[in-house]
Design a protein around this motif. Structure first.
Motif, PDB file in Angstrom:
ATOM      1  N   ILE A 178       0.523  -1.569   0.061  1.00 25.27           N
ATOM      2  CA  ILE A 178      -0.565   0.112  -0.146  1.00 25.27           C
ATOM      3  C   ILE A 178       0.601   0.843  -0.207  1.00 25.27           C
ATOM      4  O   ILE A 178       0.605   2.564  -0.743  1.00 25.27           O
ATOM      5  N   LEU A 189      -6.773  -4.896  -4.076  1.00 20.56           N
ATOM      6  CA  LEU A 189      -6.279  -3.269  -3.628  1.00 20.56           C
ATOM      7  C   LEU A 189      -5.043  -3.594  -5.089  1.00 20.56           C
ATOM      8  O   LEU A 189      -4.312  -2.929  -4.860  1.00 20.56           O
ATOM      9  N   ILE A 205      -3.904  -0.225  -7.420  1.00 16.49           N
ATOM     10  CA  ILE A 205      -2.738  -0.214  -7.558  1.00 16.49           C
ATOM     11  C   ILE A 205      -2.488   0.398  -9.069  1.00 16.49           C
ATOM     12  O   ILE A 205      -1.552   1.728  -9.211  1.00 16.49           O
ATOM     13  N   ASN A 235      -6.283   5.144  -6.815  1.00 16.71           N
ATOM     14  CA  ASN A 235      -5.827   5.347  -4.915  1.00 16.71           C
ATOM     15  C   ASN A 235      -6.093   5.659  -3.845  1.00 16.71           C
ATOM     16  O   ASN A 235      -6.313   5.891  -3.241  1.00 16.71           O
ATOM     17  N   LEU A 276      -8.060   3.252  -2.033  1.00 20.04           N
ATOM     18  CA  LEU A 276      -7.118   3.074  -0.527  1.00 20.04           C
ATOM     19  C   LEU A 276      -7.689   3.289   0.686  1.00 20.04           C
ATOM     20  O   LEU A 276      -6.615   4.699   0.862  1.00 20.04           O
ATOM     21  N   VAL A 294      -8.519  -1.233   3.720  1.00 18.13           N
ATOM     22  CA  VAL A 294      -7.070  -1.625   4.365  1.00 18.13           C
ATOM     23  C   VAL A 294      -7.685  -2.686   5.596  1.00 18.13           C
ATOM     24  O   VAL A 294      -7.338  -3.467   5.651  1.00 18.13           O
TER      25      VAL A 294
END
Length: 195
Positions: free
Chosen positions: A7, A88, A92, A97, A100, A105
């Motif tokens: 991340i 995830l 990316i 983004n 995220l 998460v």
């Protein structure tokens, strides 16, 4: 740790790279539809055959076929949660983004540990969480699969807001269902009788 490291480092690496993982994304989303449907079906059949209680289901440590089937589907569900960490990676790679978020998460990161412990020690006790989650994921990954097929599918995706509502309803039901642990006094397990 690798999840959290990716991340932090992933968006910086992708800032310099052009990547459109569309074919892989199409296959991944369709595979997740199939896996979620399989897990939903197996949870439904296992709980129905064993007459599992929705509110107070003790762990069945016997070696009969139905508790073993429930334990297997719980492991399949856990495996699907591990695979879903790939979401995830795709965020990316696609430079999304903004997806995220802390909630994403935190949820995916903690789900791995929660389900590992639950499957290892109390498989089947809270099967309804997996059953509902896998049903919602069938719908969710179906939406993602259709969206990944291209812009020509947009006219068929009018139901996005209903998907969001379904996800919020799922979260509410699971929260209420999990909180019943505070108010129910259940027998924790049934052991196979010794000869």
């Amino acid at each position: 740790m690798c999840y959290l490291l990716f991340i932090g480092v992933g968006p910086k690496l992708m800032a310099q790279t052009a990547s459109q993982p569309q074919p892989v994304l199409i296959v991944y989303n369709f595979a997740m539809v199939c896996m979620s449907a399989f897990v939903f079906y197996e949870f439904t059949v296992s709980s129905w055959l064993a007459n599992y209680s929705l509110l107070c289901q003790p762990v069945d440590y016997s070696t009969s076929s139905v508790p073993e089937q429930m334990a297997k589907v719980c492991w399949w569900f856990y495996s699907s949660k591990v695979i879903e960490l790939s979401d995830l990676v795709f965020f990316i790679l696609r430079k999304k983004n903004s997806h995220l978020t802390f909630l994403h998460v935190y949820r995916h990161g903690t789900m791995i540990f929660n389900w590992w412990a639950g499957v290892k020690y109390v498989a089947g006790v809270r099967f309804l969480i997996g059953l509902i989650n896998s049903l919602v994921h069938v719908v969710m990954y179906l939406y993602y699969w259709l969206a990944a097929l291209g812009h020509h599918m947009q006219r068929y995706l009018w139901w996005k807001r209903y998907l969001t509502f379904l996800q919020l309803l799922h979260f509410l039901i699971v929260t209420i269902y999990t909180s019943t642990n505070l108010f129910t006094d259940c027998q924790t397990s049934t052991r196979a009788s010794s000869p």
